[in-house]
Design a protein around this motif. Structure first.
Motif, PDB file in Angstrom:
ATOM      1  N   UNK A  43     -23.300 -10.871  17.096  1.00 30.83           N
ATOM      2  CA  UNK A  43     -24.608 -10.617  16.471  1.00 30.83           C
ATOM      3  C   UNK A  43     -24.442 -10.331  14.969  1.00 30.83           C
ATOM      4  N   UNK A  44     -23.423  -9.526  14.628  1.00 31.28           N
ATOM      5  CA  UNK A  44     -23.189  -9.219  13.200  1.00 31.28           C
ATOM      6  C   UNK A  44     -22.906 -10.506  12.417  1.00 31.28           C
ATOM      7  N   UNK A  45     -22.093 -11.402  13.038  1.00 29.19           N
ATOM      8  CA  UNK A  45     -21.771 -12.655  12.335  1.00 29.19           C
ATOM      9  C   UNK A  45     -23.049 -13.461  12.098  1.00 29.19           C
ATOM     10  N   UNK A  46     -23.871 -13.567  13.171  1.00 30.50           N
ATOM     11  CA  UNK A  46     -25.090 -14.379  13.018  1.00 30.50           C
ATOM     12  C   UNK A  46     -26.018 -13.768  11.966  1.00 30.50           C
ATOM     13  N   UNK A  47     -26.126 -12.426  11.981  1.00 30.78           N
ATOM     14  CA  UNK A  47     -26.995 -11.761  10.985  1.00 30.78           C
ATOM     15  C   UNK A  47     -26.512 -12.040   9.573  1.00 30.78           C
ATOM     16  N   UNK A  48     -25.182 -11.981   9.401  1.00 34.17           N
ATOM     17  CA  UNK A  48     -24.611 -12.251   8.078  1.00 34.17           C
ATOM     18  C   UNK A  48     -24.951 -13.675   7.639  1.00 34.17           C
ATOM     19  N   UNK A  49     -24.754 -14.639   8.561  1.00 32.82           N
ATOM     20  CA  UNK A  49     -25.030 -16.039   8.216  1.00 32.82           C
ATOM     21  C   UNK A  49     -26.506 -16.219   7.860  1.00 32.82           C
ATOM     22  N   UNK A  50     -27.384 -15.611   8.676  1.00 30.39           N
ATOM     23  CA  UNK A  50     -28.830 -15.770   8.434  1.00 30.39           C
ATOM     24  C   UNK A  50     -29.207 -15.202   7.074  1.00 30.39           C
TER      25      UNK A  50
END
Ligand SMILES: C[S@@+](CC[C@H](N)C(=O)[O-])C[C@H]1O[C@@H](n2cnc3c(N)ncnc32)[C@H](O)[C@@H]1O
Length: 437
Positions: free
Chosen positions: A395-402
């Protein structure tokens, strides 16, 4: 209601079962049995042979013995003695390594305390205190009073300077930094800045700033990092080269290895995938060493080094690459800095490009064995103490990418069993029209 049979008995049974499995493999492979003797193997099972079933049995054995040990010690003693052993062992080992004690103990046989004191320039009384603390933890043994010999544990320190560097880094840098963690959390809560850290409070500088001014620390740190290369301590370059679908990239595809060091991972991928081209980007002072490595690995016709600061826009030659590869880069930086690293990459991507990150994906709590979880949680806190950075969950990775670009989506994750510790996280720019489908 208490489990029946009681938990300790259940664990003891599991331990017995897993030990039997491992012992059978060892006997079948005619490998040496794990032992404390100086000629005992450096790994309980040869690293190259750690096939899935065997490493699963070993993981389960470690897990069950850890749990049984915790139950046998119990909550009161655990908390009473919390850390007294570990921290003083690190101190004792650091003293012994500083005075070259491991190298002065003979590989075969033993040496008197007096003899060792003469060779190391440390008084007998002091030396014996450090040695006996170490011996109580399987480093060195005292086979007869006043005489010391190697165990398999201490012998490794005698022969391998990288192992000594592990002890050094723990004691010289991690202990002072971690001691400042409560102050850092109080003074700089939520800070994203690499200088507002526990390390910064302990050493008055950023982690790498301090190393630049103290080259001997940099050398030790390099040895420490090398201690984790190869074997299964962390994922090898070869397993990264096998784990991802590099083979499916079209002929002539460019892989940009952002912050790629001297390019040892790129070189391994290039050797396994002769149809790919590589551009390794890092600080210019690594250029010579990188060229030598690429030459030595026989890939210099397809892999080249370019000096590049990853906070800057990608140069023309690296735009529209098939892959922007970042291994062990982003976990050293807080989100705002990761944003600054990823933005120029996203701006250089075209519709066929993807980002491939090689870093940990933090598991959901309680989904992996506690021993493995403790390792990744420790790494996460090291990132906090040293850099104000972190390990990240899916989730942290996806949030960073977004936050960098709403179109940037995780499209694949490769983890176990292909890789043991890190994962390969693939992200692509997914067009809004496709997102709504
Ligand atoms: C932890 S190492 C990882 C190296 C390599 N990717 C690997 O997996 O072995 C971090 C790398 O980032 C590089 N680095 C740090 N700051 C950088 C910057 N601003 N621009 C480019 N490279 C940088 C360092 O020189 C180092 O090689």
């Amino acid at each position: 209601m208490a489990p029946n049979p009681p938990l300790m008995s259940q664990l003891a049974k599991e331990i017995s079962l897993h030990t039997e499995t491992i012992t059978k493999y060892i006997e079948h492979g005619k490998w040496p049995h794990p032992s404390f003797d100086a000629d005992g193997p450096p790994h309980p099972i040869p690293e190259a042979e750690a096939e899935d079933k065997l490493s699963a049995a070993r993981d389960a054995l470690i897990e069950a013995t850890k749990a049984l040990h915790a139950l046998a010690v119990g909550p009161t003693e655990t908390t009473r003695f919390f850390c007294t052993n570990e921290i003083n062992l690190v101190g004792a080992m650091q003293v012994l390594c500083k005075f070259n004690v491991p190298q002065h103990v003979p590989i075969q046989g033993d040496i008197s305390l007096r003899g060792l004191s003469g060779k190391t320039d440390m008084g007998e009384a002091l030396l014996s205190r450090f040695l006996r603390m170490a011996a109580a933890n399987y480093y060195f043994s005292e086979p007869r009073p006043g005489f010391f010999a190697h165990t398999a544990w201490s012998r490794l320190l005698a022969s391998d300077e990288k192992m000594r560097a592990c002890i050094w880094c723990r004691h010289a840098e991690m202990v002072p930094a971690v001691a400042k963690l409560p102050d850092a959390v109080e003074r700089f809560p939520e800070s994203a800045e690499p200088q507002e850290t526990a390390f910064g409070l302990a050493f008055g500088d950023t982690f790498f700033g301090y190393k630049e001014k103290n080259p001997e620390h940099m050398v030790k740190f390099g040895l420490f990092v090398d201690a984790f290369a190869g074997g299964n301590a962390v994922d090898s370059a070869e397993s990264i080269a096998r784990a991802y679908a590099w083979g499916q990239l079209p002929r002539g595809s460019l892989v940009v290895d952002v912050g790629g060091g001297i390019g040892h991972i790129s070189a391994a991928i290039a050797r396994q995938h002769a149809h790919l081209e590589f551009n390794i980007q890092d600080f210019g002072d690594l250029a010579g060493e990188s060229s030598a490595l690429l030459e030595q690995k026989g890939v210099s016709d397809r892999a080249r080094f370019s000096p590049h600061n990853f906070f800057d826009p990608q140069p023309e030659a690296a735009r529209g690459a098939a892959v922007y590869f970042l291994r062990n880069i982003l976990h050293n930086w807080s989100d705002p800095y990761c944003h600054r690293i990823l933005k120029p990459i996203v701006e250089a991507m075209d519709h066929g490009s993807r980002i491939v990150i090689c870093d940990i994906v933090l598991p959901e709590p309680n989904t992996i064995p506690k021993t493995q979880e403790a390792q990744v949680r420790a790494l996460d806190l090291i990132m906090l103490s040293m850099f104000n950075a972190k390990e990240r969950s899916h989730e942290d990775w996806q949030e960073l990418f977004t936050s960098v670009d709403p179109r940037l989506k995780i499209t694949a994750v490769v983890g176990r069993p292909e890789l043991r510790r890190d994962c390969l996280i693939e992200a692509r720019l997914v067009q809004p029209a496709l997102l709504s489908k």
